[in-house]
Design a protein around this motif. Structure first.
Motif, PDB file in Angstrom:
ATOM      1  N   THR A 155       0.844  -1.206   0.000  1.00 52.10           N
ATOM      2  CA  THR A 155       0.000   0.000   0.000  1.00 52.10           C
ATOM      3  C   THR A 155       0.875   1.249   0.000  1.00 52.10           C
ATOM      4  O   THR A 155       0.614   2.214  -0.739  1.00 52.10           O
ATOM      5  CB  THR A 155      -0.913   0.012   1.243  1.00 52.10           C
ATOM      6  OG1 THR A 155      -1.678  -1.191   1.252  1.00 52.10           O
ATOM      7  CG2 THR A 155      -1.845   1.212   1.249  1.00 52.10           C
ATOM      8  N   ASN A 188       1.776   2.083   9.926  1.00 48.07           N
ATOM      9  CA  ASN A 188       2.284   1.066   8.999  1.00 48.07           C
ATOM     10  C   ASN A 188       2.487   1.582   7.590  1.00 48.07           C
ATOM     11  O   ASN A 188       3.502   1.321   6.958  1.00 48.07           O
ATOM     12  CB  ASN A 188       1.305  -0.119   8.961  1.00 48.07           C
ATOM     13  CG  ASN A 188       1.443  -0.970  10.195  1.00 48.07           C
ATOM     14  OD1 ASN A 188       2.547  -1.197  10.680  1.00 48.07           O
ATOM     15  ND2 ASN A 188       0.326  -1.420  10.729  1.00 48.07           N
ATOM     16  N   VAL A 189       1.508   2.311   7.076  1.00 47.98           N
ATOM     17  CA  VAL A 189       1.619   2.817   5.701  1.00 47.98           C
ATOM     18  C   VAL A 189       2.373   4.146   5.677  1.00 47.98           C
ATOM     19  O   VAL A 189       3.307   4.328   4.879  1.00 47.98           O
ATOM     20  CB  VAL A 189       0.216   2.986   5.061  1.00 47.98           C
ATOM     21  CG1 VAL A 189       0.335   3.599   3.672  1.00 47.98           C
ATOM     22  CG2 VAL A 189      -0.502   1.648   4.977  1.00 47.98           C
ATOM     23  N   ASP A 208       1.602  12.591  14.207  1.00 52.03           N
ATOM     24  CA  ASP A 208       0.913  11.356  14.577  1.00 52.03           C
ATOM     25  C   ASP A 208       0.419  11.529  16.011  1.00 52.03           C
ATOM     26  O   ASP A 208       1.109  12.144  16.835  1.00 52.03           O
ATOM     27  CB  ASP A 208       1.867  10.155  14.485  1.00 52.03           C
ATOM     28  CG  ASP A 208       1.124   8.821  14.474  1.00 52.03           C
ATOM     29  OD1 ASP A 208       1.145   8.139  13.435  1.00 52.03           O
ATOM     30  OD2 ASP A 208       0.494   8.461  15.511  1.00 52.03           O
ATOM     31  N   ASN A 213       5.551   7.200  17.420  1.00 51.92           N
ATOM     32  CA  ASN A 213       5.538   7.026  15.962  1.00 51.92           C
ATOM     33  C   ASN A 213       6.128   8.260  15.277  1.00 51.92           C
ATOM     34  O   ASN A 213       6.899   8.160  14.312  1.00 51.92           O
ATOM     35  CB  ASN A 213       4.101   6.827  15.459  1.00 51.92           C
ATOM     36  CG  ASN A 213       3.625   5.402  15.697  1.00 51.92           C
ATOM     37  OD1 ASN A 213       4.366   4.582  16.226  1.00 51.92           O
ATOM     38  ND2 ASN A 213       2.397   5.107  15.312  1.00 51.92           N
TER      39      ASN A 213
HETATM   40  P1  NAD Z   1      -1.947   2.289  11.267  1.00 57.16           P
HETATM   41  O1  NAD Z   1      -2.904   2.151  12.380  1.00 57.16           O
HETATM   42  O2  NAD Z   1      -0.726   1.437  11.251  1.00 57.16           O
HETATM   43  O3  NAD Z   1      -1.435   3.799  11.155  1.00 57.16           O
HETATM   44  C1  NAD Z   1      -2.270   4.884  11.325  1.00 57.16           C
HETATM   45  C2  NAD Z   1      -1.446   5.932  12.072  1.00 57.16           C
HETATM   46  O4  NAD Z   1      -2.222   7.107  12.171  1.00 57.16           O
HETATM   47  C3  NAD Z   1      -1.097   5.480  13.493  1.00 57.16           C
HETATM   48  O5  NAD Z   1       0.274   5.736  13.723  1.00 57.16           O
HETATM   49  C4  NAD Z   1      -1.986   6.372  14.370  1.00 57.16           C
HETATM   50  O6  NAD Z   1      -1.370   6.697  15.593  1.00 57.16           O
HETATM   51  C5  NAD Z   1      -2.109   7.600  13.491  1.00 57.16           C
HETATM   52  N1  NAD Z   1      -3.287   8.418  13.767  1.00 57.16           N
HETATM   53  C6  NAD Z   1      -4.534   8.045  14.145  1.00 57.16           C
HETATM   54  N2  NAD Z   1      -5.328   9.118  14.273  1.00 57.16           N
HETATM   55  C7  NAD Z   1      -4.568  10.183  13.947  1.00 57.16           C
HETATM   56  C8  NAD Z   1      -4.804  11.575  13.876  1.00 57.16           C
HETATM   57  N3  NAD Z   1      -5.987  12.073  14.203  1.00 57.16           N
HETATM   58  N4  NAD Z   1      -3.802  12.376  13.479  1.00 57.16           N
HETATM   59  C9  NAD Z   1      -2.579  11.877  13.174  1.00 57.16           C
HETATM   60  N5  NAD Z   1      -2.294  10.562  13.243  1.00 57.16           N
HETATM   61  C10 NAD Z   1      -3.254   9.751  13.632  1.00 57.16           C
HETATM   62  O7  NAD Z   1      -2.794   2.103   9.938  1.00 57.16           O
HETATM   63  P2  NAD Z   1      -2.234   1.883   8.472  1.00 57.16           P
HETATM   64  O8  NAD Z   1      -2.286   0.449   8.145  1.00 57.16           O
HETATM   65  O9  NAD Z   1      -0.950   2.637   8.309  1.00 57.16           O
HETATM   66  O10 NAD Z   1      -3.380   2.581   7.609  1.00 57.16           O
HETATM   67  C11 NAD Z   1      -3.434   3.982   7.500  1.00 57.16           C
HETATM   68  C12 NAD Z   1      -4.635   4.373   6.666  1.00 57.16           C
HETATM   69  O11 NAD Z   1      -4.538   3.809   5.373  1.00 57.16           O
HETATM   70  C13 NAD Z   1      -5.975   3.897   7.231  1.00 57.16           C
HETATM   71  O12 NAD Z   1      -6.961   4.849   6.946  1.00 57.16           O
HETATM   72  C14 NAD Z   1      -6.239   2.635   6.449  1.00 57.16           C
HETATM   73  O13 NAD Z   1      -7.629   2.352   6.374  1.00 57.16           O
HETATM   74  C15 NAD Z   1      -5.687   3.015   5.103  1.00 57.16           C
HETATM   75  N6  NAD Z   1      -5.300   1.869   4.293  1.00 57.16           N
HETATM   76  C16 NAD Z   1      -4.367   1.000   4.770  1.00 57.16           C
HETATM   77  C17 NAD Z   1      -4.008  -0.106   3.992  1.00 57.16           C
HETATM   78  C18 NAD Z   1      -2.956  -1.068   4.474  1.00 57.16           C
HETATM   79  O14 NAD Z   1      -2.478  -1.878   3.663  1.00 57.16           O
HETATM   80  N7  NAD Z   1      -2.549  -1.030   5.715  1.00 57.16           N
HETATM   81  C19 NAD Z   1      -4.599  -0.307   2.735  1.00 57.16           C
HETATM   82  C20 NAD Z   1      -5.532   0.628   2.266  1.00 57.16           C
HETATM   83  C21 NAD Z   1      -5.877   1.706   3.063  1.00 57.16           C
END
Ligand code: NAD
Length: 366
Positions: A155, A188-189, A208, A213
């Motif tokens: 992603t 993660n992304v 974040d 993080n």
């Molecule tokens: P994750 O939970 O690993 O990372 C999200 C990060 O955002 C975390 O570090 C969290 O602390 C931070 N966060 C949460 N609320 C916040 C805010 N208000 N302000 C700033 N930071 C904040 O999730 P991820 O897997 O990295 O996914 C991130 C986004 O991408 C999500 O919306 C997810 O639905 C979307 N997405 C992820 C994937 C994937 O492969 N992981 C695929 C498609 C879409």
């Protein structure tokens, strides 16, 4: 609770409500459209306050997967499942196995992957009772690194490719040296996206809600820390929301200084008309479900054992898809989100039309 007349129903093909009193499992599986193939989508576990809330979420998410997979030219349909409960309190092996049993009873029309509230180990537990789970195989990933099924690296890479396409289109530049990018959410992304951008020479600002993080991005990538209130409104070239949805709204759009929005979070627009609002401000929006398709592409190929090169080549097409969206949007003077929806519909409706032709042909033969 309305189902067929629910505002988000959108002609779903199939909905199942599962209840297993012994384990406390209450789940809904939504299959929106299978014209391109089996419906693949995450299984979310969340303490929904009401059944209505759970139904609304699963219907919206499931439809979104049809659009995402069709736009990415995958032979997959769209579906999603939700388990009603708190993952920290109610998730037990017995409950996950019960979910697996129910998935098995659907015969493969829906395949579950991880989502918020579920993890790869949880999917493996479901997998004791069903073969219809994905994103759990240990293999060499698209980037040549060992992968445990986590779709985040793909992603992040796809988002990086899409961001480059948006920069090329809007700013007319191919290299990212000195490009200023603000990333909201370095999980993660977001963190992996930040690393790709750093390697390409971009300058980074990050925020974040978890300080550790953010600090990791500062320490390892030389990013500048920003605040919650500032991150989307900094004087940068690109804003990359990678945390949560609905951040493009009445409040944030008028304050954006970046001319490109390209991030991985799902459902970035709070309302559909925010697509037009971004266009009116001259901001190029890379539609979320086009740019963040790397993960679903990766999970799709896990199922047929394709080589890392094949997966990477397909993820690279995210750039071409976005270029087509941007070009069509310019030509028709319409916003990019609307064009992306239209292109996805062209891709899954074409298949539906093909399927609907079959009975007629059979009749002719008979
Ligand atoms: P994750 O939970 O690993 O990372 C999200 C990060 O955002 C975390 O570090 C969290 O602390 C931070 N966060 C949460 N609320 C916040 C805010 N208000 N302000 C700033 N930071 C904040 O999730 P991820 O897997 O990295 O996914 C991130 C986004 O991408 C999500 O919306 C997810 O639905 C979307 N997405 C992820 C994937 C994937 O492969 N992981 C695929 C498609 C879409």
């Amino acid at each position: 609770m309305n189902v067929f007349s629910h505002p988000e129903f959108d002609n779903h093909e199939h909905l199942s409500f599962f209840c297993d009193p012994e384990t406390g499992l209450k789940a809904i599986v939504a299959t929106h459209n299978t014209s391109r193939g089996p419906a693949l989508g995450g299984c979310r576990m969340f303490p929904y306050a009401t059944d209505e809330e759970a139904l609304r979420d699963v219907l919206r998410l499931s439809r979104g997967m049809t659009y995402k997979s069709a736009l990415a030219n995958l032979d997959l349909g769209g579906g999603k499942s939700v388990i009603i409960g708190n993952p920290r309190k109610h998730k037990t092996e017995a409950l996950l196995e019960a979910m697996g049993k129910h998935l098995e009873s659907l015969g493969g029309q829906y395949i579950a992957a991880e989502d918020s509230g579920t993890s790869v180990p949880d999917l493996k537990v479901m997998g004791r009772r069903t073969q219809h789970v994905a994103g759990i195989a240990e293999r060499i990933g698209f980037d040549g690194q060992p992968s445990s099924g986590d779709p985040s690296p793909a992603t992040a890479y796809g988002t990086f490719i899409g961001l480059k396409a948006a920069v090329r289109h809007k700013l007319g530049r191919n290299d990212l040296k000195g490009l200023k990018v603000a990333i909201q959410g370095v999980g993660n992304v977001g963190f992996r996206l930040a690393r790709h951008l750093k390697e390409a020479g971009a300058q980074l600002w990050v925020y974040d809600i978890f300080a550790d993080n953010m600090q990791r991005a500062v320490d390892e990538l030389g990013a500048t820390p920003a605040s919650a209130g500032d991150i989307l409104h900094l004087p940068v070239d690109v804003v990359a929301p990678c945390a949560m949805g609905a951040v493009l709204n009445d409040e944030s759009i008028p304050q954006l200084k970046a001319t490109v929005v390209a991030g991985a979070a799902n459902n970035l627009l709070e309302r559909p008309d925010h697509d037009q609002a971004l266009k009116d401000r001259g901001i190029l929006y890379a539609p979320d479900f086009a740019i963040n398709a790397g993960g679903i592409i990766d999970v799709f190929y896990e199922r047929n054992g394709a080589s890392p090169e094949t997966v990477r080549a397909h993820v690279d097409t995210i750039g071409d898809t976005l270029m087509e969206i941007f070009t069509r949007a310019d030509r028709s003077d319409r916003p990019t989100g609307a064009i992306a929806n239209e292109m996805a519909e062209e891709r899954f409706r074409k298949h539906t039309a093909h399927i609907e032709e079959i009975p007629e042909r059979l009749t002719q033969v008979g």
